[in-house]
Structure formats: structure tokens, C-alpha cells
Design a protein around this motif. Structure first.
Motif, PDB file in Angstrom:
ATOM      1  N   ILE A 114       0.836  -1.198   0.000  1.00 12.94           N
ATOM      2  CA  ILE A 114       0.000   0.000   0.000  1.00 12.94           C
ATOM      3  C   ILE A 114       0.874   1.251   0.000  1.00 12.94           C
ATOM      4  O   ILE A 114       0.616   2.216  -0.740  1.00 12.94           O
ATOM      5  CB  ILE A 114      -0.927   0.000   1.227  1.00 12.94           C
ATOM      6  CG1 ILE A 114      -1.938  -1.151   1.155  1.00 12.94           C
ATOM      7  CG2 ILE A 114      -1.640   1.341   1.363  1.00 12.94           C
ATOM      8  CD1 ILE A 114      -3.013  -0.984   0.128  1.00 12.94           C
ATOM      9  N   ALA A 115       1.907   1.250   0.821  1.00 15.26           N
ATOM     10  CA  ALA A 115       2.778   2.426   0.901  1.00 15.26           C
ATOM     11  C   ALA A 115       3.450   2.715  -0.432  1.00 15.26           C
ATOM     12  O   ALA A 115       3.624   3.884  -0.815  1.00 15.26           O
ATOM     13  CB  ALA A 115       3.829   2.214   1.994  1.00 15.26           C
ATOM     14  N   ASP A 116       3.838   1.680  -1.160  1.00 15.07           N
ATOM     15  CA  ASP A 116       4.461   1.876  -2.467  1.00 15.07           C
ATOM     16  C   ASP A 116       3.508   2.565  -3.434  1.00 15.07           C
ATOM     17  O   ASP A 116       3.945   3.312  -4.325  1.00 15.07           O
ATOM     18  CB  ASP A 116       4.889   0.525  -3.052  1.00 15.07           C
ATOM     19  CG  ASP A 116       6.043  -0.105  -2.291  1.00 15.07           C
ATOM     20  OD1 ASP A 116       6.724   0.618  -1.530  1.00 15.07           O
ATOM     21  OD2 ASP A 116       6.252  -1.323  -2.444  1.00 15.07           O
ATOM     22  N   GLU A 117       2.199   2.331  -3.264  1.00 14.01           N
ATOM     23  CA  GLU A 117       1.196   2.929  -4.155  1.00 14.01           C
ATOM     24  C   GLU A 117       0.758   4.308  -3.669  1.00 14.01           C
ATOM     25  O   GLU A 117       0.625   5.239  -4.457  1.00 14.01           O
ATOM     26  CB  GLU A 117      -0.021   2.008  -4.245  1.00 14.01           C
ATOM     27  CG  GLU A 117      -1.113   2.493  -5.201  1.00 14.01           C
ATOM     28  CD  GLU A 117      -0.666   2.497  -6.652  1.00 14.01           C
ATOM     29  OE1 GLU A 117      -0.977   3.479  -7.369  1.00 14.01           O
ATOM     30  OE2 GLU A 117       0.020   1.545  -7.074  1.00 14.01           O
ATOM     31  N   TRP A 118       0.536   4.448  -2.367  1.00 16.41           N
ATOM     32  CA  TRP A 118      -0.027   5.684  -1.828  1.00 16.41           C
ATOM     33  C   TRP A 118       1.029   6.711  -1.419  1.00 16.41           C
ATOM     34  O   TRP A 118       0.723   7.895  -1.267  1.00 16.41           O
ATOM     35  CB  TRP A 118      -0.881   5.393  -0.599  1.00 16.41           C
ATOM     36  CG  TRP A 118      -2.117   4.584  -0.851  1.00 16.41           C
ATOM     37  CD1 TRP A 118      -2.608   4.171  -2.055  1.00 16.41           C
ATOM     38  CD2 TRP A 118      -3.022   4.083   0.139  1.00 16.41           C
ATOM     39  NE1 TRP A 118      -3.758   3.443  -1.874  1.00 16.41           N
ATOM     40  CE2 TRP A 118      -4.045   3.369  -0.542  1.00 16.41           C
ATOM     41  CE3 TRP A 118      -3.070   4.160   1.524  1.00 16.41           C
ATOM     42  CZ2 TRP A 118      -5.097   2.754   0.136  1.00 16.41           C
ATOM     43  CZ3 TRP A 118      -4.113   3.541   2.200  1.00 16.41           C
ATOM     44  CH2 TRP A 118      -5.118   2.843   1.508  1.00 16.41           C
ATOM     45  N   GLY A 119       2.238   6.223  -1.151  1.00 17.74           N
ATOM     46  CA  GLY A 119       3.257   7.128  -0.620  1.00 17.74           C
ATOM     47  C   GLY A 119       3.235   7.220   0.889  1.00 17.74           C
ATOM     48  O   GLY A 119       4.034   7.949   1.486  1.00 17.74           O
ATOM     49  N   VAL A 120       2.320   6.524   1.536  1.00 14.55           N
ATOM     50  CA  VAL A 120       2.239   6.489   2.990  1.00 14.55           C
ATOM     51  C   VAL A 120       1.659   5.149   3.392  1.00 14.55           C
ATOM     52  O   VAL A 120       0.768   4.614   2.724  1.00 14.55           O
ATOM     53  CB  VAL A 120       1.371   7.645   3.530  1.00 14.55           C
ATOM     54  CG1 VAL A 120      -0.052   7.578   2.993  1.00 14.55           C
ATOM     55  CG2 VAL A 120       1.345   7.653   5.058  1.00 14.55           C
ATOM     56  N   ALA A 121       2.180   4.579   4.458  1.00 15.73           N
ATOM     57  CA  ALA A 121       1.696   3.281   4.928  1.00 15.73           C
ATOM     58  C   ALA A 121       0.465   3.469   5.810  1.00 15.73           C
ATOM     59  O   ALA A 121       0.403   4.421   6.594  1.00 15.73           O
ATOM     60  CB  ALA A 121       2.779   2.550   5.707  1.00 15.73           C
ATOM     61  N   PRO A 122      -0.507   2.578   5.717  1.00 18.10           N
ATOM     62  CA  PRO A 122      -1.656   2.649   6.619  1.00 18.10           C
ATOM     63  C   PRO A 122      -1.241   2.264   8.034  1.00 18.10           C
ATOM     64  O   PRO A 122      -0.201   1.637   8.230  1.00 18.10           O
ATOM     65  CB  PRO A 122      -2.631   1.625   6.028  1.00 18.10           C
ATOM     66  CG  PRO A 122      -1.777   0.664   5.282  1.00 18.10           C
ATOM     67  CD  PRO A 122      -0.609   1.456   4.768  1.00 18.10           C
TER      68      PRO A 122
END
Length: 688
Positions: free
Chosen positions: A364-372
């Protein structure tokens, strides 16, 4: 952002907005819909709800302008004013109390793309406090099936149901609640010789087609299912090769059931012991036996254990991993399955990846730029109890929790304890009454995107109508809020729902090989890996979705319902009927469904009615420790003695004013199917 599609009314195939069957419909003129030959309703069948789907689209009570509360009352406001207030209020609460002070109510009535963006917004703000109304209907089913098998969805397909030799339908009434499934898949199986076993405290249209009816006492499913499993073992009907090759824990389960007395278990469940034996033999002796399950099983404080006991029965008989078998929950809304698939749940990310899984969070972080966040958030049922304390704000998207939550009077009051509440909806619902800002969104007929039906088919919706007044598409509203609240504004810069779906396929392994072009006028079914040519119809054939070759058999012991019933009380159980839909907000505004609906009634057995001097048609008062409702009595032998039934979620009578706060300890689902109530004849009106 724009959908880039002409929104003039036209006949474009889309997906019915009501139950989870996934029938395709299109605009037929004069405000009505017609069925089209689609993936599920291959002959173009449509039920009365589908025909009436357009009744609410152009309704004169639709919200068409944003509303903001000023001086205790609503006034219309420009979109900029309303959205700026949303961003300012939520931003201030997050700054002062942290992101976990906000609860996000997602919507199983809205598209995969909308729910994906909604949960993304919550998580990019720093909280996993996002949930949807699947919490209230099938969360215990998902919990048990995910733990045991690795996936909480239908193990098989609707087509499979027509191939089975035995159908065990428990806690569901597909003849009324999923009529296209019943007519197109269940009835053909019966005509081909399949045995239908129906477990339900009521006699319904489904019961009419059944060979065996077990009218179980609400809350005593485990006693019944354990008794059936005991018969399977005692009579040598277990599939021992399957047990040896595909399960673990058989010795423990057999030891647990060794001293169980079938007659005693049947008596506790309120059913005939010989009927239990007959049902167990029919299920175990069939070459292919399929289980269909619904909210009658899941909506209990023992809901997760109920489903565990059901899974034992399937695994003991080898009825998993083959066509015509499996455990198949029927979803009640058009995108219950999809809302969970895309991550609108507090403990999982898109694709049911745990929020505690570092690899999933990195993806997710790789896609959003921030980890949930790495810890599960609050379920909606728990969050409401923290309103005004740990939870200071709520964002409610296309749901009506002031009506649908248990102990509804208390739930409504809890909303008043919030510092701020924003609602995105079509009508002024009971939840809107507690809001500070109301944003007029889009109906199913005004949007495009995808939904996922009850047997894991992802299908495309296409717009058939214009937006009314100054209403906006839900996806536009959500992305606008995201751009105002999240530092990485480009994270919510999408060129339409297809771009959202493309991102979803990159973070959800179950959808990885899907595309809009691939779905086309048909569907694609998950799991659909990136390197596959198609999806998987039958789950768990070689290995379980968990990745393991085996699944555990678990000893399950019954626990009593949370609501103890005194000698003068009855058990209230609730459910849907054909003309009913969830919180009633749409039903009340559908002329077609209102004509079908008739009067809400309390079904009561003649013995219970006579003991209370109640005659058919009398007005009765139904009371619990939480509240009371007034309703007409329908004296009928279709409900078992000691139990009364009424439909749920209408604001009047509000059955959820009677239901309790007790939750299943695993899934945090309420016990809607067992409430202790007193029933008495209403006093005659006084004469002036």
C-alpha cells in the motif's frame, strides 16, 4: 474529475442496486426498470425490487443541495461552503484528538471504486476506523470462514447450486430475499432431484419447497448442527479419506462429540430428533451437498461459532472444493462483498490482507506514498459506544446507522454526542437528523463503476439517469474531501472510476488480473491473479485459500443467547421480506414497494396469542429493556411457539429499538435474531 459519460436517461445495462444477487437491469422508460440477460439473470429475470429501482431516482424528496446546520437547523449552502466546513471541522478534530477520533462508515450500497477511495481517505489520515454494514449482517460468517478456510466468501458459484444433490439452507429465505437465485438455481436443482433442508424458526416460501424443515429455536443452532455432526459420525457417513487428507483436528472433534446425545441436542434446539437424523443423512449421503447460509445464522452473539459448527459439517462430509458443494453465504446488499474486498473494514486492507501484515502495508505504501496504520481500527458497533469520548466525529457515506444499529434509540442519542458528523446520502434519513453537514450524493442510476456480487463476480455499473439539481457524484465528493484533507493531494486525483479500479488492482491481489475491458458486459470473478487468464470458480479444490492443504476441524460448544428470556417473555427475531430493503429509506420512497409492503405486523403463534388474549389484527405493544414499538399482530402457525417475528429497520415500527447491544466477541456483530420481549394487547383508545 469526470466520468466522461453522457448522463441523459437511456437504456444502459447496469447492476440492480438492491440485493447481492447481481441481476442486470436497464432503464425501460416511464421511470421503470426491466431485466436484461446478464451474467446472473441469464434469462433477463428481475424481481419486484429490481422493477422498482428507478422509483427513488427522480423522487421529489431527493437531496439536491448541500445542507449545513446553523443555529440548530439546516440551511442550504454552496458546495464550497459545505466542503470547507467538512475539511475544517475534521481537520481540527484530528489535530486535537488524533485521527482515531474519527469513525468512517462506508457503504455496501456504493461501488468498489467509491469504497476504495473512502477507506483510502481514512487510512491516509492515519486511522483504520473504517467499517461498513456487513458488520451487521455477515461479519461472523466472514470471520469463521476466513479463519478456517482462508476466505470469507462463497466457496462456490450460483451455477453450482443447480448441480447439487442436497441443499442445506440455514438462516436464509432465498425464495423471498434472493428470488432470482431461488428461481434460477435452487428450484432447478430441486426439480432434478436435490433434497432441500431448511433450518429456520419460521415457515416461509423457501420452506414450501423443502423436504425437511427444522424450525430451530433462535440462538440454538450449535446444538442442532452438533447433533447433525454426531449422526454423521455415529452412522459412518463421514468422508474419512477427505478428513485424513484435507483436515486436522479430527480426533479432538470426535472426542468432543463422543458423548453428545442427539435427542438431547435436538430437544435443546426445539426440533424433532428423528428429523435431525433424517437431515444429517440426506446431507452426508448426497454425492454433492451445498450449504446456503444467511443472517439467521450470523446475527447472534454466537454467530462466529454458529458458522464454525456449520463448517465442521461440510468438512466432515468432504463437501468442500468440488462443484455443487461448499458453504455459500448470500449477501443482502448489492455490494456487501465488494465493500469488504476493497478494504472498507477496520482489520483488513484491500484483498483481505491484515493491517498488521508488514508486506501488505508496504504494498500500500508503495502505491499511496504512505503506509496505513498497523493496528486494527474500531468496528462501527464498538465505535458508536465511544461517541463523544474516544470518537469525536463520524463520516457517514450512504448508510443509516441511526436506524440499522442495535438498540437504536441509544444509537441515535450517541450521534448527538459527537462534535461533528457529515453524511453523504440521497434523502433526509434518521442519521441525517443528527448531522452537521449533509452532502447530496448520487444514486446507483447516476454513476459508473463496479460492484461485486454474492458469488464473487465483479460487474460494471453504467449510468442511466441525470443527477438531480446540484447533487454530485459520490466519487467526486470523496475525492474532493480527500484533496482538502490529505497532504498528498495527487493521491485523490483520478480521471474517473476506471483509474481508481486500475489502482485497486495494483494493491488487491484478488483483483490483480482484472480490468474494465475484461469485465465488459459480463464479469470477472476473484481470485483473479495478475498472471491468470480467468478467475477461479470453485475455491479450496487443491489447497485452501489460506495456502494450506488442510483446514482444521474445531470442537464448538454452545453458549446461551445474551438476552435471557423469562417465563412471560417471548423471543423476537427479525428479518426481511420480498418488498423490504434495509433501513427502509428507499422502500418508503418507492411507490411500487410501498404498494407491496402492506402493513408491518408482528407474527405470533396462536398459542402465544391466546395466552395474551390477542386476536389476529389486534394492535400490540412489544417491549424490551431498550424500548417499545406498537404494531399489528398477525396470528399464524408459520412462526414457532415462543418466538415472534417482524421485519427490521423501518423507522416505524423501529424493531431495532428492541434489540440489544451484546456483540459476538470475535466479529462484533449484534444479536439481532434473539431479543427477549414482552407482548401485550394495546389498550383501547379512550372515548372523548
Amino acid at each position: 474529475m469526470s466520468d466522461n459519460q453522457d448522463q441523459s436517461p437511456r437504456a444502459a445495462q447496469t447492476v440492480c442496486p438492491y440485493c447481492g444477487v447481481g441481476c442486470t437491469i436497464e432503464y425501460a422508460g416511464k421511470g421503470k426498470a426491466t431485466g436484461t440477460a446478464g451474467p446472473v439473470n441469464t434469462s433477463g429475470e428481475v424481481c419486484p425490487k429490481g422493477v422498482a429501482a428507478f422509483d427513488v431516482v427522480a423522487h421529489d424528496e431527493r437531496l439536491t443541495e448541500p445542507l449545513v446546520r446553523e443555529g440548530g437547523r439546516f440551511v442550504t449552502a454552496p458546495w464550497e461552503t459545505a466542503l470547507s466546513r467538512v475539511a475544517a471541522e475534521l481537520g481540527e478534530i484530528i489535530d486535537q484528538h488524533g485521527p482515531d477520533a474519527v469513525e468512517f462508515f462506508a457503504s455496501s450500497n456504493c461501488t468498489n471504486e467509491e469504497n476504495y477511495v473512502f477507506q483510502k481517505l481514512a487510512r491516509m489520515l492515519g486511522t483504520n476506523n473504517v467499517d461498513n454494514c456487513a458488520r451487521l449482517c455477515h461479519s461472523s460468517t466472514v470471520a469463521a470462514m476466513s479463519e478456517r478456510l482462508g476466505a470469507g466468501a462463497m466457496t462456490n458459484t450460483l451455477d453450482d447450486l443447480a448441480e447439487t444433490d442436497c441443499l442445506l439452507v440455514t438462516g436464509a429465505n432465498p425464495a423471498e430475499q434472493h428470488p432470482v437465485i431461488f428461481r434460477s438455481y435452487v428450484l432447478p436443482a430441486i426439480r432434478n432431484g436435490a433434497t432441500l433442508i431448511h433450518i429456520d424458526p419460521r415457515e416461509t416460501d423457501t420452506t414450501d419447497a423443502a423436504d425437511i424443515h427444522l424450525d430451530v429455536r433462535p440462538g440454538y443452532d450449535i446444538q442442532l448442527l452438533n447433533s447433525m455432526a454426531k449422526v454423521v459420525l455415529d452412522e459412518g457417513l463421514a468422508d474419512e479419506p477427505f478428513i485424513e487428507e484435507r483436515t486436522t483436528g479430527d480426533a479432538e472433534l470426535k472426542a468432543h462429540l463422543r458423548d453428545l446425545d442427539v435427542a438431547a441436542g435436538a430437544d435443546a434446539a426445539g426440533v424433532d430428533a428423528e428429523a435431525v437424523r433424517e437431515a444429517a443423512r440426506a446431507y452426508a449421503e448426497a454425492d454433492r451437498a451445498a450449504i446456503v447460509t444467511g443472517m439467521g445464522m450470523s446475527q447472534h452473539t454466537s454467530g462466529t461459532d454458529n458458522v464454525h459448527a456449520l463448517l465442521n459439517l461440510a468438512l466432515l462430509t468432504g463437501n468442500v472444493g468440488r462443484p455443487g458443494t461448499g458453504v455459500n453465504p448470500l449477501r443482502g446488499q448489492n455490494n456487501v462483498q465488494g465493500a469488504g474486498d476493497v478494504g472498507a473494514l477496520p482489520n483488513v486492507l484491500p484483498g483481505y490482507q491484515s493491517v498488521t501484515n508488514p508486506d501488505a502495508r508496504q504494498r500500500i505504501a508503495d502505491e499511496w506514498g504512505v503506509a496505513p496504520p498497523g493496528e486494527p481500527g474500531l468496528t462501527e458497533t464498538t465505535a458508536i459506544h465511544q461517541f463523544g469520548d474516544g470518537v469525536r466525529a463520524a463520516v457517514v457515506f450512504g448508510e443509516n446507522p441511526a436506524v440499522t444499529e442495535p438498540n437504536a434509540n441509544a444509537a441515535g442519542s450517541a450521534f448527538d454526542d459527537l462534535d461533528f458528523c457529515v453524511v453523504i446520502d440521497l434523502f433526509e434519513t434518521a442519521t441525517v437528523d443528527h448531522a452537521d453537514v449533509v452532502l447530496p450524493g448520487s444514486s446507483w442510476a447516476e454513476k459508473s463503476g463496479t460492484v461485486t456480487n454474492t458469488d464473487r463476480r465483479v460487474m460494471r455499473m453504467r449510468p442511466n439517469a441525470d443527477l438531480p439539481g446540484n447533487a454530485r457524484r459520490d466519487l467526486d465528493i470523496l475525492t474532493d474531501i480527500g484533496q482538502r484533507l490529505v497532504d498528498q493531494a495527487d493521491a485523490f486525483d483520478y480521471d474517473g472510476p476506471e483509474a481508481v479500479f486500475e489502482e485497486l488492482t495494483r494493491v488487491n491481489p484478488l483483483y490483480a488480473g482484472m480490468s474494465y475491458d475484461g469485465i465488459g458486459e459480463g464479469y470477472q470473478r476473484w481470485p483473479f491473479p495478475a498472471d491468470a487468464d480467468s478467475g477461479t470458480d470453485v475455491l479450496h479444490s487443491e489447497t485452501f485459500a489460506s495456502g494450506e492443504r488442510t483446514a482444521p476441524l474445531l470442537p464448538i460448544s454452545p453458549t446461551p443467547p445474551a438476552d435471557a428470556v423469562s417465563e412471560d417473555q417471548l423471543v423476537l427475531t427479525t428479518g426481511r421480506v420480498l418488498q423490504h430493503f434495509n433501513s427502509g429509506a428507499l422502500t418508503r420512497r418507492s411507490e411500487t414497494l410501498m404498494r407491496m409492503r402492506g402493513e408491518d405486523v408482528l407474527e405470533i403463534h396462536p398459542d402465544d396469542a391466546a395466552a395474551r388474549d390477542i386476536a389476529d389484527g389486534d394492535t400490540v405493544v412489544v417491549e424490551s429493556d431498550r424500548g417499545s414499538v406498537t404494531v399489528s399482530a398477525a396470528v399464524t402457525t408459520t412462526i414457532r411457539s415462543g418466538v415472534v417475528f417482524c421485519t427490521f429497520h423501518y423507522e416505524d415500527p423501529l424493531a431495532n429499538a428492541l434489540t440489544g447491544d451484546a456483540l459476538d466477541p470475535v466479529a462484533e456483530i449484534p444479536e439481532y435474531k434473539h431479543s427477549a420481549v414482552t407482548v401485550r394487547k394495546a389498550a383501547a383508545p379512550t372515548q372523548e
